[in-house]
Design an enzyme around this catalytic site. Sequence first.
Site, short mmCIF file in Angstrom:
data_model
loop_
_atom_site.label_atom_id
_atom_site.label_comp_id
_atom_site.label_asym_id
_atom_site.label_seq_id
_atom_site.Cartn_x
_atom_site.Cartn_y
_atom_site.Cartn_z
N ASP A 65 -39.99 0.50 3.38
CA ASP A 65 -39.34 -0.40 4.31
C ASP A 65 -39.92 -1.80 4.04
O ASP A 65 -40.97 -1.92 3.40
CB ASP A 65 -39.61 0.06 5.74
CG ASP A 65 -38.98 -0.85 6.77
OD1 ASP A 65 -37.81 -1.22 6.60
OD2 ASP A 65 -39.66 -1.20 7.75
N ASP A 69 -39.66 -5.01 6.53
CA ASP A 69 -40.15 -5.78 7.66
C ASP A 69 -41.19 -5.00 8.46
O ASP A 69 -40.98 -3.84 8.85
CB ASP A 69 -38.98 -6.17 8.57
CG ASP A 69 -37.96 -7.02 7.82
OD1 ASP A 69 -38.39 -7.87 7.03
OD2 ASP A 69 -36.75 -6.81 8.02
N ASP A 89 -42.75 1.38 9.27
CA ASP A 89 -43.44 1.06 10.52
C ASP A 89 -42.72 1.57 11.75
O ASP A 89 -43.27 1.50 12.85
CB ASP A 89 -43.58 -0.46 10.66
CG ASP A 89 -42.22 -1.11 10.93
OD1 ASP A 89 -42.01 -1.61 12.05
OD2 ASP A 89 -41.36 -1.10 10.04
#
Length: 247
Positions: A22, A24, A197
Site C-alpha cells: 500500500d 499512503d 496500514d
Amino acid sequence: MNTSCADSAPSSDCRPRLALFDLDHTLLPLDSDYEWGQFTAREGLVDGEAYTRRNAEFFEQYRAGTLDLHAYILFATEAIRKLGPQAAHAARERFLRDVIAPAIQAPALALLEQHRSQGDTLVIVTATNEFITRPIAARLGVEHLLAVQLQRDGSGWYNGLIDGVPTLREGKVHRVQAWLGERGLDWPQVHTTFYSDSTNDLALLEKVDVPVATNPDPHLRQLARSRGWQVLDLFEPSPETTGDLPT
C-alpha cells in the site's frame, strides 16, 4: 519475476516472490490523495475553504471504510480537470517537490531495497488515483503500480470517472489477480507479501502468504496481534519491529 532458488535447499519455496505495498501511511507517512487536495486548496486551484472541508469529510469516510470512491474521484480530480494537461502536470511537479519528496523517509526506502536486493518483484497497490501516484512510484523506484485508473473523455483528458475496477478493498485483490493473469500466473504460483496500514485492505491482507500490518491503524494493529501477523512500524520505534524481512 525472479525466483530466489538458485542455491536453495530442495524444500525451499521456489515460487517467484511478489512484494505488494500500500502507499499512503504505509510507504509514506501521509495520505497523498488528501494532501493533494490540501495542496490544490493552498494553491488557489479550487475553492479553498469549501474544498478543504469536503476533503476532510471524505478522508474520515475512508478511515471509517464507508467511502464512495466514485464520488470522491469526481471531487478529487476537480483541479486536474479544470487545469488541463499542461497546468495540471506543472502543479503535480510542485506537489511532488514540496509535499511528497520531503515525506519520503529512509526506513521505507530501506524496506523496498531489502525486497529489491533479494530479487522480489515490487508492486504498489493503492486506492489513490494514477495521476497522483505514478510519479510517486517512480520516486520510490517501484516500476509496477496498481492504482485507481481514470477515464478519459473524447479530448484525451480526464473526465472525473473511474476506468475499470478501482483498487479499493476487494478491488485490490481483483486487480492483483488480473495483473498476475497478464503474466500467466495465479496466486498459488507466487509467494506474496503485502504491507498495509489499514483494515480497508483486509481482503488483500487475508489473500497473501505473508500479511504485514505496517504503521497500522488501531483496529488493524489489534487484528494483526490476534492473528499472529507481523506488525511493522516504519516511522516510529516499536518493540514489535524487528528490522528483518517477513518470510
